[in-house]
Design an enzyme around this catalytic site. Structure first.
Site, PDB file in Angstrom:
ATOM      1  N   HIS A   1      -4.953   1.961   6.876  1.00 63.47           N
ATOM      2  CA  HIS A   1      -3.584   2.477   7.094  1.00 63.47           C
ATOM      3  C   HIS A   1      -3.277   3.600   6.089  1.00 63.47           C
ATOM      4  O   HIS A   1      -2.733   4.650   6.466  1.00 63.47           O
ATOM      5  CB  HIS A   1      -2.595   1.306   6.953  1.00 63.47           C
ATOM      6  CG  HIS A   1      -1.151   1.664   7.006  1.00 63.47           C
ATOM      7  ND1 HIS A   1      -0.295   1.231   7.996  1.00 63.47           N
ATOM      8  CD2 HIS A   1      -0.375   2.418   6.164  1.00 63.47           C
ATOM      9  CE1 HIS A   1       0.913   1.705   7.773  1.00 63.47           C
ATOM     10  NE2 HIS A   1       0.897   2.424   6.660  1.00 63.47           N
ATOM     11  N   GLU A   2      -3.664   3.383   4.830  1.00 61.04           N
ATOM     12  CA  GLU A   2      -3.371   4.381   3.787  1.00 61.04           C
ATOM     13  C   GLU A   2      -4.242   5.637   3.937  1.00 61.04           C
ATOM     14  O   GLU A   2      -3.766   6.754   3.722  1.00 61.04           O
ATOM     15  CB  GLU A   2      -3.525   3.769   2.391  1.00 61.04           C
ATOM     16  CG  GLU A   2      -2.633   2.554   2.107  1.00 61.04           C
ATOM     17  CD  GLU A   2      -1.177   2.727   2.483  1.00 61.04           C
ATOM     18  OE1 GLU A   2      -0.675   3.873   2.449  1.00 61.04           O
ATOM     19  OE2 GLU A   2      -0.540   1.715   2.847  1.00 61.04           O
TER      20      GLU A   2
ATOM     21  N   GLN B   1       2.839  10.051   1.139  1.00 59.56           N
ATOM     22  CA  GLN B   1       4.175   9.467   1.302  1.00 59.56           C
ATOM     23  C   GLN B   1       5.128   9.849   0.178  1.00 59.56           C
ATOM     24  O   GLN B   1       6.340   9.760   0.341  1.00 59.56           O
ATOM     25  CB  GLN B   1       4.077   7.935   1.364  1.00 59.56           C
ATOM     26  CG  GLN B   1       3.389   7.437   2.619  1.00 59.56           C
ATOM     27  CD  GLN B   1       3.217   5.940   2.567  1.00 59.56           C
ATOM     28  OE1 GLN B   1       2.267   5.440   1.993  1.00 59.56           O
ATOM     29  NE2 GLN B   1       4.149   5.197   3.139  1.00 59.56           N
TER      30      GLN B   1
ATOM     31  N   GLY C   1       0.828  -1.197   0.000  1.00 60.57           N
ATOM     32  CA  GLY C   1       0.000   0.000   0.000  1.00 60.57           C
ATOM     33  C   GLY C   1       0.863   1.248   0.000  1.00 60.57           C
ATOM     34  O   GLY C   1       1.994   1.222   0.489  1.00 60.57           O
TER      35      GLY C   1
ATOM     36  N   CYS D   1       5.360   0.048   7.282  1.00 56.58           N
ATOM     37  CA  CYS D   1       5.077   1.226   6.449  1.00 56.58           C
ATOM     38  C   CYS D   1       6.338   1.575   5.681  1.00 56.58           C
ATOM     39  O   CYS D   1       7.429   1.572   6.256  1.00 56.58           O
ATOM     40  CB  CYS D   1       4.668   2.398   7.347  1.00 56.58           C
ATOM     41  SG  CYS D   1       4.286   3.908   6.446  1.00 56.58           S
ATOM     42  N   LEU D   2       6.189   1.879   4.398  1.00 56.88           N
ATOM     43  CA  LEU D   2       7.354   2.261   3.598  1.00 56.88           C
ATOM     44  C   LEU D   2       7.987   3.540   4.125  1.00 56.88           C
ATOM     45  O   LEU D   2       9.162   3.789   3.866  1.00 56.88           O
ATOM     46  CB  LEU D   2       6.957   2.408   2.128  1.00 56.88           C
ATOM     47  CG  LEU D   2       6.679   1.075   1.431  1.00 56.88           C
ATOM     48  CD1 LEU D   2       6.029   1.294   0.072  1.00 56.88           C
ATOM     49  CD2 LEU D   2       7.965   0.268   1.292  1.00 56.88           C
TER      50      LEU D   2
ATOM     51  N   HIS E   1      -2.760   7.964   6.367  1.00 56.51           N
ATOM     52  CA  HIS E   1      -1.696   8.821   5.803  1.00 56.51           C
ATOM     53  C   HIS E   1      -2.280  10.119   5.246  1.00 56.51           C
ATOM     54  O   HIS E   1      -1.691  11.194   5.406  1.00 56.51           O
ATOM     55  CB  HIS E   1      -0.958   8.106   4.671  1.00 56.51           C
ATOM     56  CG  HIS E   1       0.115   7.165   5.116  1.00 56.51           C
ATOM     57  ND1 HIS E   1       1.229   7.579   5.823  1.00 56.51           N
ATOM     58  CD2 HIS E   1       0.270   5.830   4.930  1.00 56.51           C
ATOM     59  CE1 HIS E   1       2.011   6.534   6.055  1.00 56.51           C
ATOM     60  NE2 HIS E   1       1.453   5.453   5.529  1.00 56.51           N
TER      61      HIS E   1
HETATM   62  C1  QAP Z   1       0.755  -0.780   4.911  1.00 55.25           C
HETATM   63  O1  QAP Z   1       2.958  -1.076   4.120  1.00 55.25           O
HETATM   64  C2  QAP Z   1       0.488  -2.070   5.637  1.00 55.25           C
HETATM   65  O2  QAP Z   1       9.562  -1.596   6.797  1.00 55.25           O
HETATM   66  C3  QAP Z   1       1.636  -0.926   3.681  1.00 55.25           C
HETATM   67  O3  QAP Z   1      11.609  -2.224   5.192  1.00 55.25           O
HETATM   68  C4  QAP Z   1       1.522  -2.898   6.046  1.00 55.25           C
HETATM   69  O4  QAP Z   1       3.666  -1.888   2.174  1.00 55.25           O
HETATM   70  C5  QAP Z   1      -0.776  -2.430   5.950  1.00 55.25           C
HETATM   71  C6  QAP Z   1       7.703  -2.201   3.720  1.00 55.25           C
HETATM   72  C7  QAP Z   1       1.269  -4.082   6.714  1.00 55.25           C
HETATM   73  C8  QAP Z   1      -1.022  -3.616   6.618  1.00 55.25           C
HETATM   74  C9  QAP Z   1      -0.011  -4.445   6.982  1.00 55.25           C
HETATM   75  C10 QAP Z   1       7.990  -1.884   5.023  1.00 55.25           C
HETATM   76  C11 QAP Z   1       8.758  -2.537   2.882  1.00 55.25           C
HETATM   77  C12 QAP Z   1       6.339  -2.165   3.179  1.00 55.25           C
HETATM   78  C13 QAP Z   1       9.284  -1.902   5.503  1.00 55.25           C
HETATM   79  C14 QAP Z   1       3.933  -1.594   3.307  1.00 55.25           C
HETATM   80  C15 QAP Z   1      10.342  -2.224   4.661  1.00 55.25           C
HETATM   81  C16 QAP Z   1      10.071  -2.539   3.344  1.00 55.25           C
HETATM   82  C17 QAP Z   1       5.278  -1.679   3.878  1.00 55.25           C
HETATM   83 CO    CO Z   2       2.261   3.593   5.532  1.00 51.78          CO
END
Ligand code: QAP
Ligand code: CO
Length: 173
Positions: free
Chosen positions: A139-140, A57, A52, A97-98, A143
């Site tokens: 979550h998004e 972001q 997401g 989270c990215l 943001h």
């Molecule tokens: C939100 O997050 C989300 O720490 C999206 O080193 C995440 O795509 C919603 C990511 C989990 C529900 C469950 C995070 C990639 C990606 C990191 C992501 C990383 C590399 C996060």
């Molecule tokens: Co995020």
């Protein structure tokens, strides 16, 4: 595969960057620029890889999010001006989270949601989501309101993450 002649990978802001606290504005009309942003955000999300990404972001403060919780990039979703109109149940998820790279913590949210949004062609639609997709959409949307998953954690945990990320960012410069 996205067309590299028309797709750009976008830079992702990282916590505690103050720009992540900006409240995004409603998109009044969906133009080619909006569709291009959605396309670039999907490419940026897949490249990361992530499930997401919100426009906030990538430092665009308009209400647009993208998600794909499939294993094989087969379910891209673009939601413009997304709004949760109903929620039910609760689910605990290890969220990441990215914009908070390397940190994952449990967050509790409604498990099923009913969402209204507009797609990249300007057409309104409704969506029933549950499980990981429901969590991802919430979550998004957070943001877009300047909220991060770390805001659900204890101040001590948030401060620890802030300190570690600032240190990592200093080494990147
Ligand atoms: C939100 O997050 C989300 O720490 C999206 O080193 C995440 O795509 C919603 C990511 C989990 C529900 C469950 C995070 C990639 C990606 C990191 C992501 C990383 C590399 C996060
Ligand atoms: Co995020």
């Amino acid at each position: 595969m996205p067309d590299p002649t028309t797709t750009s990978l976008l830079a992702i802001l990282e916590f505690p960057d103050a720009r992540l606290r900006t409240k995004a504005t409603t998109i009044k009309d969906v133009t080619h620029t909006t569709a291009k942003l959605a396309n670039d955000m999907l490419a940026t999300m897949y490249e990361a890889p992530g499930i997401g990404l919100a426009a906030t972001q990538v430092n665009v403060h308009e209400r647009l999010i993208v998600c794909d919780v499939s294993e094989d990039k087969s379910a891209p979703l673009v939601l413009i001006n997304p709004k949760v109109i109903e929620g039910a149940g609760t689910i605990d998820t290890q969220e990441g989270c990215l914009s908070v790279p390397g940190f994952y913590e449990t967050v509790t949210r409604p498990e099923q949601i009913h969402v209204e949004a507009i797609d990249q062609n300007g057409n309104p639609f409704e969506l029933e989501a549950d499980g990981l997709l429901a969590v991802c959409i919430q979550h998004e949307i957070d943001h877009l309101d300047g909220k991060l998953f770390v805001d659900y954690l204890s101040p001590t945990k948030r401060q620890m993450i802030r300190k570690k990320l600032l240190k990592a960012q200093k080494y990147k410069l």
